[in-house]
Design an enzyme around this catalytic site. Structure first.
Site, PDB file in Angstrom:
ATOM      1  N   ASP A  11       0.851  -1.194   0.000  1.00  0.00           N
ATOM      2  CA  ASP A  11       0.000   0.000   0.000  1.00  0.00           C
ATOM      3  C   ASP A  11       0.880   1.235   0.000  1.00  0.00           C
ATOM      4  OD1 ASP A  11      -2.620   1.358   0.267  1.00  0.00           O
ATOM      5  OD2 ASP A  11      -1.839   1.990   2.199  1.00  0.00           O
ATOM      6  N   GLU A 153      -2.744   9.201   7.711  1.00  0.00           N
ATOM      7  CA  GLU A 153      -1.297   8.990   7.816  1.00  0.00           C
ATOM      8  C   GLU A 153      -0.683   9.762   8.985  1.00  0.00           C
ATOM      9  OE1 GLU A 153       0.968   7.041   6.149  1.00  0.00           O
ATOM     10  OE2 GLU A 153      -0.635   6.056   5.031  1.00  0.00           O
TER      11      GLU A 153
END
Length: 270
Positions: A11, A153
């Site tokens: 990913d 993130e």
């Protein structure tokens, strides 16, 4: 016969952990190797050629670890790189777009389906193509949500900032009378409670990544690749091109695992 080689997951960052979480639930005997390219995340705004190059770099890294199957747990990478990688490696390769589309069509009663994803995924038109190829009358509304991945993130997916950004971003979709919404980025399930609240409880959310694990399970059976070896500790190894600490903080919370083995690696190129 048992095949103890690991399944590889790649990913652009931590998003694919949503797929790993489902894999650990459905396939507890399988060993898992995960690589998140956190240093170069997000992939969404990048040119397709660059995403293909980065996806190949991650793929080659995991192939050296002797994986038996590759899961491209990133919608942007699936959209632009899946077909090329499938043709050029000798193990099964799975992306997240086909399973997500299939589940959305199954869930929708009205045929009004929304897709939220990165700029790259939405621009590729992959979901719309998959949906309308299977059901031509499907009304598809696509929306790029470029601010969602950075929220996840940076480990702010439970914050008031996240609520504000999700609410503002999804406003255009609320007029579309959707009954189903595809979370077309594996980062988005970490924002799922907020997305559900904003879009309305009447809309069914489809987690493409979780749906993908059903396909992984089917292919393990088909290719006779299941690991039947039952031990208390299955190898779960995680690699990141970014900060191991940041990755570990998010992964530990999301997967509910302590003592995660997270290693920093370099893939080269920006």
């Amino acid at each position: 016969m048992s095949n103890e080689r690991p399944i590889g997951f790649i990913d652009s960052g931590v998003g694919g952990l949503t797929v790993v979480k489902e894999a650990m639930r459905q396939l507890p005997n399988e060993e898992i190797l995960y690589l998140g390219d956190t240093a170069r995340c997000p992939y969404g705004p990048r040119p397709a050629e660059q995403v293909i190059e980065f996806t190949w770099q991650m793929t080659r890294f995991l192939l050296k670890k002797n994986i038996k199957m590759l899961v491209i747990a990133c919608n942007t990478a699936t959209a632009v790189a899946l077909d090329e990688i499938k043709k050029n490696v000798d193990i099964p390769v799975i992306g997240v777009i086909q399973p997500g589309s299939r589940a959305a069509l199954k869930a929708s009663d009205t045929g009004r389906v929304g897709i939220i994803g990165t700029i790259g995924t939405v621009k590729s038109g992959s979901y719309k193509h998959e949906l309308q190829e299977k059901a031509p009358d499907t009304h598809v509304s696509s929306l790029a949500c470029p601010k969602f991945v950075p929220i996840v993130e940076s480990n702010q997916f439970n914050s008031s900032v996240a609520k504000k950004i999700v609410s503002q971003t999804l406003a255009p979709l609320k007029k579309e009378k959707l009954d189903t919404l595809i979370l077309g980025c594996t980062h988005y399930p970490l924002l799922r409670p907020i997305i559900q609240n904003v879009i309305g409880q009447q809309v069914t959310l489809i987690d493409s990544g979780a749906e993908t694990v059903n396909d992984v399970s089917t292919l393990l059976d088909y290719f006779n690749l299941n690991n039947y070896e039952q031990t208390d500790t299955k190898a779960r190894n995680f690699y990141t091109t970014g900060s191991p600490k940041m990755f570990k903080d998010i992964a530990s919370e999301w997967l509910n695992i302590t003592n995660l083995n997270v290693e920093h690696i370099e893939l080269g190129g920006k």
